[in-house]
Design an enzyme around this catalytic site. Structure first.
Site, PDB file in Angstrom:
ATOM      1  CG  ASP A 113      84.061 104.794  69.036  1.00  0.00           C
ATOM      2  OD1 ASP A 113      83.858 104.107  68.211  1.00  0.00           O
ATOM      3  OD2 ASP A 113      85.360 105.551  68.109  1.00  0.00           O
TER       4      ASP A 113
HETATM    5  N1  URA Z   1      84.238 108.612  64.253  1.00  0.00           N
HETATM    6  C1  URA Z   1      85.195 107.374  65.578  1.00  0.00           C
HETATM    7  O1  URA Z   1      86.195 107.818  65.720  1.00  0.00           O
HETATM    8  N2  URA Z   1      84.858 107.852  66.407  1.00  0.00           N
HETATM    9  C2  URA Z   1      82.617 107.971  66.216  1.00  0.00           C
HETATM   10  O2  URA Z   1      82.527 107.698  67.326  1.00  0.00           O
HETATM   11  C3  URA Z   1      82.450 108.288  64.761  1.00  0.00           C
HETATM   12  C4  URA Z   1      83.384 108.361  63.958  1.00  0.00           C
END
Ligand code: URA
Length: 249
Positions: A113
């Site tokens: 993310d």
């Molecule tokens: N889980 C999440 O919530 N975000 C990420 O970037 C990776 C795993």
């Protein structure tokens, strides 16, 4: 032994972002492309695309970029995105300009993310990408999680049971491991990668993830000296740390 692929020099360099085939021909005509210290004379010469080509070929006196088949690890900083669909600067902007003009293109192996930092793998090798992201590969990913509220105490049991259902999903999560660091921080080890999985897992238990950082994929750990925004090429030994050994070995 697998056969070494060969490519016409103009095609190889054009695909690596050095310019059009015509521009590559001009470089060759100007004597600016050398192999093993000797000027290449014909832009249609076939070149064996070996791993060591960057050490042997020079363009304008500089080592050739990594040839096709490259893999790298990036320390993804916060605030950059892995997806063209999301607003904001892209992880690809952290790579040299020329690398963004390559064909095959370099893409991320899975995603993090925008608000997650840490270890992100990238490659232009589709086979490698699929070997790593395939659910059958069962490769673990470790996340350091900082939480808004203290852990309740039952998270490890719930996550490891393999029964937790996330909102709007119809299949329970695979078992995941939790290693507590403090009352509000822990490592979470997953072998799958559903959308916003870590954040949703803690949300399902009434908590909120304040900070998220991935520091390990398989046996490959983000090096301490790789600063956010920096990348490093991966060699065979690094990839062997990520990929599970074939059955029977
Ligand atoms: N889980 C999440 O919530 N975000 C990420 O970037 C990776 C795993």
């Amino acid at each position: 032994m697998s056969k070494v692929p060969t490519l016409r020099l103009d095609r190889l360099l054009a695909n690596m972002g050095y310019g059009s085939r015509r521009e590559v021909q001009s470089l060759v005509d100007a004597g600016l492309v050398t192999l093993d210290g000797i000027e290449i004379e014909d832009s249609d010469q076939r070149i064996a695309v070996t791993r060591d080509l960057s050490e042997r070929m020079r363009i304008r006196g500089k080592p050739l970029d990594p040839p096709p088949g490259l893999a790298l690890m990036l320390h993804k900083p916060l605030g950059v995105t892995c997806s063209h669909k999301e607003a904001g600067p892209l992880v690809y902007g952290l790579l040299p300009d020329r690398w963004r003009r390559r064909d095959p293109a370099i893409s991320t192996i899975g995603r993090l993310d925008k608000d997650t930092s840490g270890l992100l793998l990238m490659t232009d090798d589709g086979t490698l990408l699929h070997r790593i992201i395939s659910p059958r590969a069962n490769i673990s990913k470790r996340y350091r999680v900082t939480l808004d509220r203290p852990l309740r105490g039952d998270e490890a049991e719930i996550f490891s049971a393999g029964t937790l259902m996330l909102e709007n999903e119809d299949k329970p999560l695979l078992p995941a491991g939790l290693e507590v660091i403090s009352s509000t921080s822990a490592y979470l080890i997953l072998t799958e990668g559903r959308y916003h999985q870590v954040r949703r897992m803690f949300a399902a238990l009434g908590n909120h993830v304040m900070a998220l950082h991935r520091d390990r994929i398989g046996g490959l750990t983000l090096p301490d000296d790789l600063e956010p925004g920096q990348y490093r090429l991966l060699g065979e030994a690094d990839l062997a740390q990520v990929l599970p050994r074939p059955a029977g070995n």
